[in-house]
Scaffold this active site. Structure first.
Site, PDB file in Angstrom:
ATOM      1  CE  LYS A  26      -4.094  -1.914   2.263  1.00 27.29           C
ATOM      2  NZ  LYS A  26      -3.718  -3.324   2.049  1.00 27.29           N
ATOM      3  CG  ASP A  45      -2.336  -3.983  -2.302  1.00 22.86           C
ATOM      4  OD1 ASP A  45      -2.332  -4.654  -3.341  1.00 22.86           O
ATOM      5  OD2 ASP A  45      -2.051  -4.444  -1.187  1.00 22.86           O
ATOM      6  CG  MET A  46      -7.404   1.598  -5.487  1.00 22.84           C
ATOM      7  SD  MET A  46      -6.366   3.046  -5.866  1.00 22.84           S
ATOM      8  CE  MET A  46      -5.847   2.656  -7.541  1.00 22.84           C
ATOM      9  CD  GLN A  49     -10.615   0.318  -4.853  1.00 20.57           C
ATOM     10  OE1 GLN A  49     -10.773   1.516  -5.093  1.00 20.57           O
ATOM     11  NE2 GLN A  49     -10.337  -0.143  -3.644  1.00 20.57           N
ATOM     12  NE  ARG A 106      -4.092  -7.938  -6.619  1.00 22.86           N
ATOM     13  CZ  ARG A 106      -3.309  -7.461  -5.656  1.00 22.86           C
ATOM     14  NH1 ARG A 106      -3.770  -6.552  -4.804  1.00 22.86           N
ATOM     15  NH2 ARG A 106      -2.067  -7.877  -5.541  1.00 22.86           N
ATOM     16  CB  ALA A 133     -12.566  -4.413   0.314  1.00 24.05           C
ATOM     17  NE  ARG A 159     -10.695  -9.397   2.894  1.00 28.66           N
ATOM     18  CZ  ARG A 159     -10.095  -8.226   2.651  1.00 28.66           C
ATOM     19  NH1 ARG A 159      -8.901  -7.971   3.154  1.00 28.66           N
ATOM     20  NH2 ARG A 159     -10.687  -7.320   1.907  1.00 28.66           N
TER      21      ARG A 159
END
Length: 305
Positions: free
Chosen positions: A98, A132-133, A161, A182, A187, A287
């Site tokens: 990140k 990572d976003m 995303q 990706r 999330a 999660r």
């Protein structure tokens, strides 16, 4: 009820005080199911086990809310060590990180300096790096850093995303960089002014950007546990003759392990996102927000204690 729980856990994921408190208590309350230990050594052992099963990996040293240069430099050191261990042990693993852990919230100068250090080591070790976003305010800054670094380094990708309205435009604009992306649903909790509030709309947009990015000829990582999205991808690549070296499926460590192996046995490349470290709280909360089954698992574990 499901939406209420999701919103609650997403709200809790951004609480700085709880994030700091979680570091003191270690991987309790079921977090060890989704996080491969607190140390790099523990994570490396997990990577080796997954590789032996035919699974590729991307490793992530968890960290959020980094607002001072000293702590950012510690994160850089962790990434450098992860790259070296991957190379020395010939592990089939990439590294995800990140940008906020690299100093994005401090200054552009700090984050670019830190990223160049990492990418130089990654280049020498032939290890791929994914940015990572994070949440919406950091979306554009992350993409700007990615574009600048992609002009200097080949082995770097980022994340897009599907739940953001801006995503289709981002896919089109990024095509000029022929990026390895990706693609995920997203999330974080975002207001309806900037993100699709309904799951059906997110799913439709997800399929749209998978198709666009793949047909643009760019490498595509489809990160999902959703059977409908997996089946859509399978049908898409079959229809257009897209070979298995042009895409992969990605799933999270500890979630749908049987499905991961099923896809491997079918001949697809599957990469498992393996997080580790003491800063597990925010990741764990997201999660729990994603699937009610995850909440049930944790509650079951607590009742056994």
């Amino acid at each position: 009820m499901e939406r209420i729980l999701r919103d609650l856990f997403l709200f809790l994921s951004k609480n700085r005080h709880l994030t700091k408190a979680a570091r003191r208590y270690g991987l309790r309350f079921g977090a060890a199911r989704f996080v491969a230990g607190e140390s790099l050594e523990m994570a490396a052992a997990i990577i080796s086990e997954l590789n032996q099963k035919g699974l590729s990996v991307t490793i992530d040293h968890l960290g959020e809310f980094i607002d001072n240069q000293q702590e950012a430099e510690q994160r850089v050191s962790q990434c450098l060590e992860a790259i070296r261990i991957i190379s020395q042990n010939q592990l089939d693993s990439q590294v995800s990180l990140k940008l906020t852990s690299m100093g994005l919230d401090i200054s552009e100068q700090v984050v670019m300096k830190n990223m160049r250090r990492i990418l130089e080591e990654a280049k020498a070790s032939q290890v791929f790096i994914t940015l990572d976003m994070e949440d919406f305010p950091r979306c554009q800054p992350t993409l700007e850093v990615f574009k600048n670094l992609k002009a200097e380094y080949n082995d770097i990708g980022t994340v897009i995303q599907a739940y953001l309205y801006r995503t289709e435009k981002d896919i089109d604009e990024l095509n000029a960089w022929h990026p390895n992306l990706r693609l995920v649903k997203g999330a974080y909790k975002e207001p309806k002014e900037i993100a699709f509030p309904e799951k059906s709309d997110v799913d439709a947009n997800f399929k749209k950007i998978i198709k666009t990015h793949m047909l643009n000829g760019n490498y595509t990582a489809v990160a999902t546990h959703d059977d409908k999205i997996i089946d859509f991808t399978k049908n898409l690549v079959k229809k257009h003759g897209i070979t298995t070296d042009r895409f992969e499926f990605q799933m999270l460590y500890g979630i749908r392990n049987e499905k991961q192996m099923e896809l491997v046995e079918e001949g697809y490349k599957v990469r498992v996102y393996v997080p580790y470290g003491t800063d597990w709280y925010g990741y764990f909360m997201r999660r729990l927000a994603e699937r009610p089954a995850n909440v049930a698992f944790v509650l079951k574990g607590l009742l056994k204690k």
